[in-house]
Design an enzyme around this catalytic site. Structure first.
Site, PDB file in Angstrom:
ATOM      1  CG  ASP A 405      -1.797   1.185   1.351  1.00  0.00           C
ATOM      2  OD1 ASP A 405      -2.635   1.372   0.454  1.00  0.00           O
ATOM      3  OD2 ASP A 405      -1.651   1.945   2.325  1.00  0.00           O
ATOM      4  CD  GLU A 458      -2.418   2.501  -3.403  1.00  0.00           C
ATOM      5  OE1 GLU A 458      -3.456   3.172  -3.566  1.00  0.00           O
ATOM      6  OE2 GLU A 458      -1.824   2.446  -2.310  1.00  0.00           O
TER       7      GLU A 458
END
Length: 723
Positions: A405, A458
């Site tokens: 993330d 990401e």
């Protein structure tokens, strides 16, 4: 008269010692032994062995007992205690045991290379000298004292004071006779004499929120894994050349009971495995399931990095979850959050009274936007914590991949900062060099020890080489989310069709960089919250046009180079925005438009998985070829997807106006068989007339010697396989 000095008694009673073992337990003294124990709740304590039974003397109101026994050697012993109400209990003294964690373990940890440190730190059940118990170990190098407190010692930090092992910063104690399920925390006394109560950073299980105590839980032997076939297949699979249709799931809200309560991991596993298998998804991606206190964070503010959340059951239940999906040939990717952590007082923040896991300077150590701390990636023990955590999920829970993330927030020191709110690196630049080294290290060891697994970034910027191998100068991720494609394509689709002719570049520009990284096309949870509307509701037009646009968009996504990711609910046209507190609206599947949309995605997944051109060469120009991207007047684009032996012609009409007898240049003469039509009545389409097979003509068109003619239904995608 006490043997200890008043200063020593004071330091023991007030927890000021790095090594209470020097005083507590049994030690040689003069011509015998001296034995001491801290029992704050005892009125009297008797020390017993095969050779003697004697009452001890209480030498401090804190509960410190002492006894000198002449003319004996050190022997095995225990304490028998009685409180003021006559209750009795027996204690196997924890201070009679030697250290467990070796010098080598500590050395590897301090240099940042102990990839299985989770087997040393935390709480672990074991047997030492015939005694069953639990070893506790925690890193808190700047603490004045650390104790284990729990329901087994009335949460009193005087009872089980730990010792620091050399200069490693690791504190350790073995406590006999504890039971699985016992609750505990660490009581930490700072250099400033503040008392902190912290959960175990390496704990494998926690109380269900809003409580947060760590729970003694042994992962070993809990589950008999039956996914050997999947693991062997995974090790020999090149996922870059395989179909990947990923179903992103938030376990809290995918499905709940009729009373809006959480399902157990086991129940979710059965339902989710059947659902993914039925609808053709190859993988699921779980939004963070590591323990976290706040539902509203969706799991992205982690406090228990080594523990599946107790919201849905035990770690063993989660093992069952993974095992069952693997047996159904469904891979599992976890969202993993090394970019930041919350400031909750019971967790990692200022863990030993200092900025231990984070930077002290907020310009380096805090995400102002998120109200969280940033890990200090330059500190060896912090890197070891994170890298071992990544490997932990792959080893202990057989996870197939980690989607990392917020990588952009890690790569740049000035991420979401302005002016003087950030500190340049040693070369004066904005790149976070320590974070970059950490990510390279992470990816290198992940693929070394767990071949066939994936790391996915990401990453929302144009940082170069995200999916380039580390030995070639890249970060080493297997794949990266294509945020540019997602933003541009959604902006295009939200426009009324009459205006799309002026923005066709939004749709086609992605091919300019489609092969610069190994991309996943992701339509994630972030696109269906905070007023952005659900995917189907983003689309313009009446209900029919919205669903037609949805089918068209998903068809374009599946034909475009790159692996695929859909967030839950998008596959059946969830009408409302995602609500993390409530289940998906499964009841709307009783309506034809939603049911047929689900049928459409099922069919689309099958077309995708059974035709090599859609996945075999996803990350190279050899797998893609434009037919025409310039017909903006009709808002039509066409291209080829290619593998070594096959070609598929993909044609898209982005207006609700049918295009009759539309001519398309083709690469070779022959028969073109229709294999997919998003406008089929089976999918709630219009069923506009279109031939199932078309023969090419020797008519030069769009720069090619051959062409075909076909009707293009409104708001539709059609795929032809070249015979």
């Amino acid at each position: 008269m006490a043997i200890l000095s008043q200063e020593e008694i004071f330091n023991l009673s007030n927890g000021n010692l790095h090594d209470p073992y020097v005083y507590l337990g049994m030690h040689k003294y003069k011509k015998g032994v001296v034995v001491r124990t801290m029992q704050p709740f005892a009125k009297e304590v008797k020390v017993t062995s095969k050779k003697f039974r004697r009452y001890m003397k209480k030498i401090s109101d804190s509960g410190l007992f002492e006894l000198y026994i002449p003319n004996v050697d050190i022997v095995n012993y225990k304490f028998k205690c009685t409180d003021y109400e006559g209750n009795k209990w027996e204690v196997i003294d924890p201070y009679q045991f030697l250290p467990v964690i070796s010098d080598y373990d500590r050395h590897l940890f301090n240099e940042g290379n102990h990839y299985e440190i989770y087997d040393k730190l935390g709480s672990h059940n074991m047997k030492i000298n015939g005694h069953k118990g639990t070893l506790f170990a925690v890193w808190a190098p700047n603490a004045k004292r650390v104790s284990v407190v729990g329901n087994f010692n009335n949460w009193d930090g005087r009872v089980h004071q730990m010792r620091m092992l050399g200069s490693s910063g690791i504190w350790e104690i073995f406590i006999p006779n504890l039971s699985e399920g016992d609750l505990y925390k660490y009581e930490i006394k700072t250099k400033e004499d503040y008392i902190l109560l912290k959960i175990d950073p390496y704990a494998n299980f926690f109380e269900k929120r809003p409580k947060n105590a760590s729970i003694i839980y042994d992962l070993e032997g809990k589950h008999q894994w039956e996914d050997d076939q999947w693991i062997k297949k995974r090790e020999n699979t090149n996922w870059l050349e395989e179909p990947m249709s990923i179903y992103e799931v938030h376990l809290n809200s995918w499905m709940k009971t009729e009373n809006d309560e959480f399902l157990n991991y086991r129940d979710i596993a059965k339902n989710l495995a059947n659902y993914c298998k039925e609808n053709g998804f190859t993988h699921i991606e779980l939004m963070p399931i590591a323990e976290h206190p706040l539902d509203m964070s969706w799991g992205y503010q982690v406090t228990g990095y080594f523990a599946p959340t107790s919201r849905f059951g035990t770690p063993e239940d989660f093992m069952y979850f993974v095992d069952l999906l693997h047996k159904e040939n469904i891979g599992i990717i976890l969202d993993w959050v090394p970019g930041h952590f919350p400031k909750d007082e019971f967790a990692l923040g200022r863990f030993d009274g200092t900025a231990l896991y984070e930077h002290l300077d907020p310009r380096l150590g805090e995400h102002i936007d998120w109200g969280t701390y940033i890990f200090n990636y330059g500190r060896n023990e912090v890197k070891n914590f994170l890298i071992s955590n990544a490997l932990f999920w792959l080893k202990k829970f057989h996870i197939d991949g980690l989607r990392v993330d917020a990588v952009a927030s890690m790569l740049y020191l000035d991420y979401s900062r302005e002016g003087k709110d950030w500190i340049p690196n040693r070369f004066g630049g904005r790149e976070n060099l320590e974070a970059i080294d950490f990510l390279k290290h992470l990816n290198s060891v992940t693929y070394k020890y767990f071949p066939g697994t994936l790391t996915i970034a990401e990453e929302s910027t144009a940082f170069p080489g995200v999916t380039k191998p580390v030995d070639l100068g890249g970060l080493g991720f297997a794949m990266k989310w294509n945020m540019g494609w997602m933003n541009d394509s959604l902006e295009y689709m939200k426009k009324e069709p009459i205006y799309r002719q002026y923005h066709q570049n939004d749709l086609t520009f992605s091919i300019m960089y489609a092969f610069s990284e190994n991309f996943i096309l992701s339509i994630s949870h972030d696109e269906v919250v905070y007023g952005k509307k659900s995917l189907v509701d983003k689309m313009p037009g009446d209900d029919w046009q919205k669903f037609a646009n949805l089918r068209l968009y998903l068809s374009y996504m599946y034909a475009h180079p790159g692996k695929k990711l859909l967030f839950m609910g998008q596959e059946f046209g969830q009408w409302k925005e995602w609500d993390f507190e409530h289940s998906l609206d499964w009841h709307i599947l009783q309506y034809e438009n939603h049911k047929k949309t689900k049928d459409f995605v099922k069919y689309l997944n099958n077309i995708y998985k059974t035709n090599e051109p859609f996945y075999k060469i996803d990350f190279n120009y050899e797998g893609f070829e434009w037919i025409d991207f310039s017909d903006n007047e009709n808002s039509v684009i066409s291209f080829l997807r290619k593998s070594n032996d096959e070609k598929i012609l993909c044609v898209f009409n982005f207006t609700p106006v049918p295009r009759d007898n539309y001519r398309i240049g083709v690469p070779e003469e022959g028969q073109y068989e229709l294999i997919f039509n998003s406008d089929s009545k089976d999918f709630w389409g219009s069923g506009y007339d279109i031939k199932n097979s078309v023969t090419s003509e020797k008519i030069r068109w769009q720069g090619r010697d051959n062409s075909i003619v076909s009707n293009l239904p409104p708001l539709s995608a059609i795929f032809f396989k070249i015979k």
